[in-house]
Design a protein around this motif. Sequence first.
Motif, PDB file in Angstrom:
ATOM      1  N   LEU A  99      10.488  -0.807  -0.418  1.00 43.47           N
ATOM      2  CA  LEU A  99      10.730  -0.300  -1.774  1.00 43.47           C
ATOM      3  C   LEU A  99      11.809   0.780  -1.752  1.00 43.47           C
ATOM      4  N   PRO A 100      12.924   0.583  -2.457  1.00 52.29           N
ATOM      5  CA  PRO A 100      13.963   1.622  -2.486  1.00 52.29           C
ATOM      6  C   PRO A 100      13.426   2.920  -3.100  1.00 52.29           C
ATOM      7  N   ALA A 101      13.914   4.043  -2.607  1.00 47.10           N
ATOM      8  CA  ALA A 101      13.483   5.330  -3.141  1.00 47.10           C
ATOM      9  C   ALA A 101      13.942   5.489  -4.585  1.00 47.10           C
ATOM     10  N   HIS A 102      13.098   6.134  -5.376  1.00 46.03           N
ATOM     11  CA  HIS A 102      13.408   6.489  -6.764  1.00 46.03           C
ATOM     12  C   HIS A 102      13.730   5.269  -7.626  1.00 46.03           C
ATOM     13  N   ASP A 103      13.097   4.146  -7.320  1.00 46.58           N
ATOM     14  CA  ASP A 103      13.288   2.913  -8.092  1.00 46.58           C
ATOM     15  C   ASP A 103      11.980   2.625  -8.817  1.00 46.58           C
ATOM     16  N   PRO A 104      11.910   2.859 -10.136  1.00 44.05           N
ATOM     17  CA  PRO A 104      10.629   2.751 -10.847  1.00 44.05           C
ATOM     18  C   PRO A 104      10.063   1.332 -10.827  1.00 44.05           C
ATOM     19  N   HIS A 105       8.785   1.236 -10.533  1.00 43.25           N
ATOM     20  CA  HIS A 105       8.063  -0.038 -10.579  1.00 43.25           C
ATOM     21  C   HIS A 105       6.650   0.228 -11.087  1.00 43.25           C
ATOM     22  N   PRO A 106       6.499   0.563 -12.369  1.00 43.59           N
ATOM     23  CA  PRO A 106       5.168   0.912 -12.887  1.00 43.59           C
ATOM     24  C   PRO A 106       4.161  -0.231 -12.777  1.00 43.59           C
ATOM     25  N   ALA A 107       4.592  -1.477 -12.961  1.00 41.08           N
ATOM     26  CA  ALA A 107       3.668  -2.604 -12.861  1.00 41.08           C
ATOM     27  C   ALA A 107       3.187  -2.779 -11.423  1.00 41.08           C
ATOM     28  N   LEU A 108       4.081  -2.591 -10.464  1.00 44.66           N
ATOM     29  CA  LEU A 108       3.696  -2.689  -9.057  1.00 44.66           C
ATOM     30  C   LEU A 108       2.749  -1.556  -8.679  1.00 44.66           C
ATOM     31  N   PHE A 109       2.987  -0.366  -9.226  1.00 38.64           N
ATOM     32  CA  PHE A 109       2.089   0.765  -8.973  1.00 38.64           C
ATOM     33  C   PHE A 109       0.679   0.434  -9.463  1.00 38.64           C
ATOM     34  N   GLU A 110       0.575  -0.134 -10.647  1.00 37.43           N
ATOM     35  CA  GLU A 110      -0.729  -0.490 -11.192  1.00 37.43           C
ATOM     36  C   GLU A 110      -1.390  -1.567 -10.342  1.00 37.43           C
ATOM     37  N   HIS A 111      -0.602  -2.547  -9.888  1.00 39.82           N
ATOM     38  CA  HIS A 111      -1.155  -3.611  -9.043  1.00 39.82           C
ATOM     39  C   HIS A 111      -1.637  -3.047  -7.710  1.00 39.82           C
ATOM     40  N   TYR A 112      -0.894  -2.093  -7.153  1.00 43.42           N
ATOM     41  CA  TYR A 112      -1.298  -1.445  -5.906  1.00 43.42           C
ATOM     42  C   TYR A 112      -2.635  -0.728  -6.087  1.00 43.42           C
ATOM     43  N   ALA A 113      -2.769   0.027  -7.184  1.00 45.19           N
ATOM     44  CA  ALA A 113      -4.016   0.751  -7.446  1.00 45.19           C
ATOM     45  C   ALA A 113      -5.196  -0.211  -7.573  1.00 45.19           C
ATOM     46  N   LEU A 114      -4.991  -1.324  -8.272  1.00 47.47           N
ATOM     47  CA  LEU A 114      -6.067  -2.307  -8.436  1.00 47.47           C
ATOM     48  C   LEU A 114      -6.393  -2.998  -7.111  1.00 47.47           C
ATOM     49  N   THR A 115      -5.379  -3.226  -6.283  1.00 48.76           N
ATOM     50  CA  THR A 115      -5.609  -3.854  -4.977  1.00 48.76           C
ATOM     51  C   THR A 115      -6.452  -2.947  -4.089  1.00 48.76           C
ATOM     52  N   LEU A 116      -6.148  -1.639  -4.092  1.00 53.60           N
ATOM     53  CA  LEU A 116      -6.958  -0.706  -3.306  1.00 53.60           C
ATOM     54  C   LEU A 116      -8.407  -0.703  -3.775  1.00 53.60           C
ATOM     55  N   GLN A 117      -8.609  -0.728  -5.083  1.00 56.72           N
ATOM     56  CA  GLN A 117      -9.978  -0.765  -5.607  1.00 56.72           C
ATOM     57  C   GLN A 117     -10.697  -2.031  -5.133  1.00 56.72           C
ATOM     58  N   ALA A 118      -9.984  -3.155  -5.170  1.00 58.28           N
ATOM     59  CA  ALA A 118     -10.591  -4.422  -4.751  1.00 58.28           C
ATOM     60  C   ALA A 118     -10.907  -4.404  -3.260  1.00 58.28           C
ATOM     61  N   LEU A 119     -10.022  -3.838  -2.455  1.00 57.11           N
ATOM     62  CA  LEU A 119     -10.279  -3.724  -1.020  1.00 57.11           C
ATOM     63  C   LEU A 119     -11.508  -2.863  -0.764  1.00 57.11           C
ATOM     64  N   ALA A 120     -11.627  -1.761  -1.498  1.00 59.21           N
ATOM     65  CA  ALA A 120     -12.738  -0.831  -1.283  1.00 59.21           C
ATOM     66  C   ALA A 120     -14.078  -1.434  -1.691  1.00 59.21           C
ATOM     67  N   THR A 121     -14.064  -2.412  -2.579  1.00 60.85           N
ATOM     68  CA  THR A 121     -15.324  -3.002  -3.034  1.00 60.85           C
ATOM     69  C   THR A 121     -15.691  -4.249  -2.238  1.00 60.85           C
ATOM     70  N   GLY A 122     -14.922  -4.561  -1.204  1.00 62.81           N
ATOM     71  CA  GLY A 122     -15.294  -5.650  -0.313  1.00 62.81           C
ATOM     72  C   GLY A 122     -14.828  -7.024  -0.721  1.00 62.81           C
ATOM     73  N   ARG A 123     -13.856  -7.109  -1.618  1.00 62.84           N
ATOM     74  CA  ARG A 123     -13.313  -8.426  -1.977  1.00 62.84           C
ATOM     75  C   ARG A 123     -12.642  -9.057  -0.753  1.00 62.84           C
TER      76      ARG A 123
END
Length: 234
Positions: A99-123
């Motif tokens: 990911l290039p520095a200072h390159d906005p990706h709000p949708a990817l940020f949201e997907h990353y947050a949801l992926t971490l939640q899914a990993l933590a819940t044992g998916r």
Amino acid sequence: MSQAGAPQSAFVLHSRPYKETSALVDLFTPEGRLRAVLRSARGKSGSQARPFLPLEIELRGKGELKTVARLEPNGIPNLLHGDVLFSGLYLNELLIRLLPAHDPHPALFEHYALTLQALATGRPLQPLLRTFEWRLLDELGYGFALDHDVQGQPLVAEVWYRLLPESGLEAVDHLQPGLFLGRDLRALADADWEQPTTLATAKRLMRQALAPHLGGRPLVSRELFMNLKEPPRA
């Protein structure tokens, strides 16, 4: 002294010591990936600046390397252990490397947050990892179609295809290493993880797609995981 900027959501991707008591932290925010100085890193802020914890931060400074003016938890910690921990570290390393520095990706940020939640819940790990890899490639402009070839033709179940990383899938008329069967690619396009070959196809495909953008350097998280899985030598 410059004033702190507006609060923003963030995750720490990586941190390392900097000078005597500070740390350099790689952060992922909706505004992109950035690096900042965290002062008094051995205190309360340092204990909170750990990966996978949702944060709210404020940054101060006019240059490219800013200082963390405020850092506080902003959600439930994602507790990752064992294979899941290495999976999270793998996602972080992909973001740092690609990911290039200072390159906005709000949708990817949201997907990353949801992926971490899914990993933590044992998916199940593999679908989550493959989906994130695909989303990252697509966000960076390296995505390609999974339901038709470079000529715009729908994939045929019994035809073999090779990946051209810069353009997409190309039908071939003779077998060679690294090919993909149309049936498996179509299952992947439909996210049909119940098919026994879909996960293996997705893993090989994503490795081929990521390789040109990672260069020759191996992923540290992958090497650590493989070393952990190796049986001890006699």
